[in-house]
Motif scaffolding. Structure first.
Motif, mmCIF file in Angstrom:
data_model
loop_
_atom_site.group_PDB
_atom_site.id
_atom_site.type_symbol
_atom_site.label_atom_id
_atom_site.label_comp_id
_atom_site.label_asym_id
_atom_site.label_seq_id
_atom_site.Cartn_x
_atom_site.Cartn_y
_atom_site.Cartn_z
ATOM 1 N N ALA A 1 21.811 0.803 33.704
ATOM 2 C CA ALA A 1 22.556 0.708 32.456
ATOM 3 C C ALA A 1 21.659 1.023 31.263
ATOM 4 O O ALA A 1 20.457 0.757 31.288
ATOM 5 C CB ALA A 1 23.142 -0.700 32.298
ATOM 6 N N VAL A 2 22.268 1.590 30.237
ATOM 7 C CA VAL A 2 21.544 1.733 28.978
ATOM 8 C C VAL A 2 21.440 0.358 28.335
ATOM 9 O O VAL A 2 22.253 -0.537 28.593
ATOM 10 C CB VAL A 2 22.250 2.735 28.035
ATOM 11 N N ARG A 3 20.435 0.177 27.490
ATOM 12 C CA ARG A 3 20.224 -1.081 26.785
ATOM 13 C C ARG A 3 20.527 -0.861 25.313
ATOM 14 O O ARG A 3 19.999 0.082 24.697
ATOM 15 C CB ARG A 3 18.779 -1.576 26.965
ATOM 16 N N ILE A 4 21.374 -1.707 24.755
ATOM 17 C CA ILE A 4 21.729 -1.603 23.343
ATOM 18 C C ILE A 4 21.265 -2.869 22.634
ATOM 19 O O ILE A 4 21.792 -3.956 22.867
ATOM 20 C CB ILE A 4 23.244 -1.405 23.149
ATOM 21 N N HIS B 1 21.131 -5.267 19.645
ATOM 22 C CA HIS B 1 22.187 -5.472 18.648
ATOM 23 C C HIS B 1 22.091 -6.846 18.010
ATOM 24 O O HIS B 1 21.371 -7.733 18.480
ATOM 25 C CB HIS B 1 23.560 -5.335 19.312
ATOM 26 N N PHE B 2 22.839 -7.003 16.942
ATOM 27 C CA PHE B 2 23.098 -8.299 16.312
ATOM 28 C C PHE B 2 24.609 -8.391 16.163
ATOM 29 O O PHE B 2 25.236 -7.442 15.669
ATOM 30 C CB PHE B 2 22.411 -8.389 14.948
ATOM 31 N N PRO B 3 25.243 -9.482 16.607
ATOM 32 C CA PRO B 3 26.699 -9.524 16.720
ATOM 33 C C PRO B 3 27.475 -9.192 15.452
ATOM 34 O O PRO B 3 28.566 -8.611 15.523
ATOM 35 C CB PRO B 3 26.979 -10.968 17.178
ATOM 36 N N LYS B 4 26.947 -9.563 14.291
ATOM 37 C CA LYS B 4 27.703 -9.335 13.050
ATOM 38 C C LYS B 4 27.260 -8.067 12.316
ATOM 39 O O LYS B 4 27.634 -7.870 11.154
ATOM 40 C CB LYS B 4 27.612 -10.555 12.142
ATOM 41 N N GLY C 1 33.490 3.229 28.822
ATOM 42 C CA GLY C 1 33.143 2.802 30.171
ATOM 43 C C GLY C 1 31.719 3.127 30.568
ATOM 44 O O GLY C 1 31.426 3.407 31.740
ATOM 45 N N ILE C 2 30.809 3.076 29.600
ATOM 46 C CA ILE C 2 29.398 3.370 29.851
ATOM 47 C C ILE C 2 28.685 2.074 30.240
ATOM 48 O O ILE C 2 28.707 1.103 29.482
ATOM 49 C CB ILE C 2 28.741 3.987 28.604
ATOM 50 N N ALA C 3 28.067 2.061 31.397
ATOM 51 C CA ALA C 3 27.338 0.868 31.834
ATOM 52 C C ALA C 3 26.228 0.563 30.836
ATOM 53 O O ALA C 3 25.430 1.431 30.496
ATOM 54 C CB ALA C 3 26.751 1.091 33.225
ATOM 55 N N HIS C 4 26.202 -0.680 30.352
ATOM 56 C CA HIS C 4 25.223 -1.021 29.325
ATOM 57 C C HIS C 4 24.874 -2.495 29.382
ATOM 58 O O HIS C 4 25.637 -3.317 29.878
ATOM 59 C CB HIS C 4 25.758 -0.681 27.925
ATOM 60 N N GLU C 5 23.703 -2.795 28.852
ATOM 61 C CA GLU C 5 23.246 -4.168 28.686
ATOM 62 C C GLU C 5 23.073 -4.423 27.199
ATOM 63 O O GLU C 5 22.365 -3.684 26.511
ATOM 64 C CB GLU C 5 21.914 -4.370 29.402
ATOM 65 N N ALA C 6 23.736 -5.455 26.692
ATOM 66 C CA ALA C 6 23.614 -5.824 25.290
ATOM 67 C C ALA C 6 22.432 -6.769 25.129
ATOM 68 O O ALA C 6 22.393 -7.837 25.739
ATOM 69 C CB ALA C 6 24.896 -6.485 24.798
ATOM 70 N N VAL C 7 21.457 -6.353 24.315
ATOM 71 C CA VAL C 7 20.236 -7.137 24.108
ATOM 72 C C VAL C 7 20.286 -7.719 22.697
ATOM 73 O O VAL C 7 20.207 -6.990 21.705
ATOM 74 C CB VAL C 7 18.986 -6.263 24.290
ATOM 75 N N PRO D 1 21.391 -0.875 15.422
ATOM 76 C CA PRO D 1 21.101 -0.924 16.848
ATOM 77 C C PRO D 1 19.968 0.020 17.233
ATOM 78 O O PRO D 1 19.625 0.934 16.489
ATOM 79 C CB PRO D 1 22.409 -0.451 17.476
ATOM 80 N N VAL D 2 19.450 -0.236 18.422
ATOM 81 C CA VAL D 2 18.534 0.691 19.081
ATOM 82 C C VAL D 2 19.014 0.845 20.516
ATOM 83 O O VAL D 2 19.382 -0.142 21.163
ATOM 84 C CB VAL D 2 17.081 0.176 19.066
#
Length: 206
Positions: free
Chosen positions: A4-7, A9-12, A27-33, A57-58
């Protein structure tokens, strides 16, 4: 989720929401960091190595690192979700026009207005309101007689414009004068895979 790609982020963050909601819609497999902005995690040496601007984001995709929310949308569309980005010159140019609006008048308008109310940013309230109105008027006109900003299906143009437009009332920017924009927001939120950005009870939604 090793593939998965890693994104990061900050929720707000509406900019981060663009990247996350697009990954979900496409539908892109990803991990929210999660990046703890309040604790200064975005200023850590490790984060600044990824993005010297210290902003979310990065995106990490293996050895590839992409910062800037619109750049991330372009990368993800080209790499994983081609249906979301036209390949013809006219369609691609039309998408770019809306990405420019998102990085310009939306960023300095409704996004800035929301920074003031949600985060207490020391920005010019009147300038943000006036700039937001210009962006809303362009979106309203651009959506006249059509469901989506470019072509007959959603593209990354819609993704780039959505988050700060939908949450504009948090920055005291009313959506009432813009029926086309309100209908477009409802269509976007009805897409399979959509997940909202957390709301904040400030401004017109307090």
């Amino acid at each position: 989720m090793s593939n998965a790609v890693r994104i990061h982020h900050f929720p707000k963050s509406g900019h981060a929401h663009r990247a996350l909601v697009f990954a979900k819609l496409a539908g892109i497999a990803h991990e929210a960091v999660f990046v703890d902005l309040a604790a200064g995690a975005h200023k850590s040496p490790e984060f600044l190595e990824m993005n010297p601007n210290g902003q979310v984001p990065v995106l990490e995709d293996g050895d590839i690192v992409v910062s800037d929310s619109n750049a991330i949308l372009v990368y993800l569309a080209r790499q994983y979700a081609p249906d979301w980005m036209p390949t013809d010159a006219v369609g691609e140019a039309a998408v770019q026009r809306w990405l420019t609006l998102a990085a310009g008048e939306i960023a300095f308008g409704s996004a800035a207005a929301r920074l003031i109310t949600v985060f207490g940013a020391p920005l010019d309230v009147d300038f943000a309101a006036a700039t937001a109105a210009k962006a809303m008027q362009k979106l309203e006109k651009g959506l006249e007689g059509r469901d989506w900003l470019v072509g007959d299906r959603p593209t990354i143009a819609d993704v780039a414009a959505y988050s700060y437009t939908a949450h504009a009332p948090e920055g005291n920017v009313s959506l009432d004068p813009y029926p086309n924009v309100r209908a477009w927001i409802a269509r976007f939120e009805a897409l399979d895979g959509f997940e909202p950005m957390p709301a904040t009870a400030v401004g017109l939604v307090a």
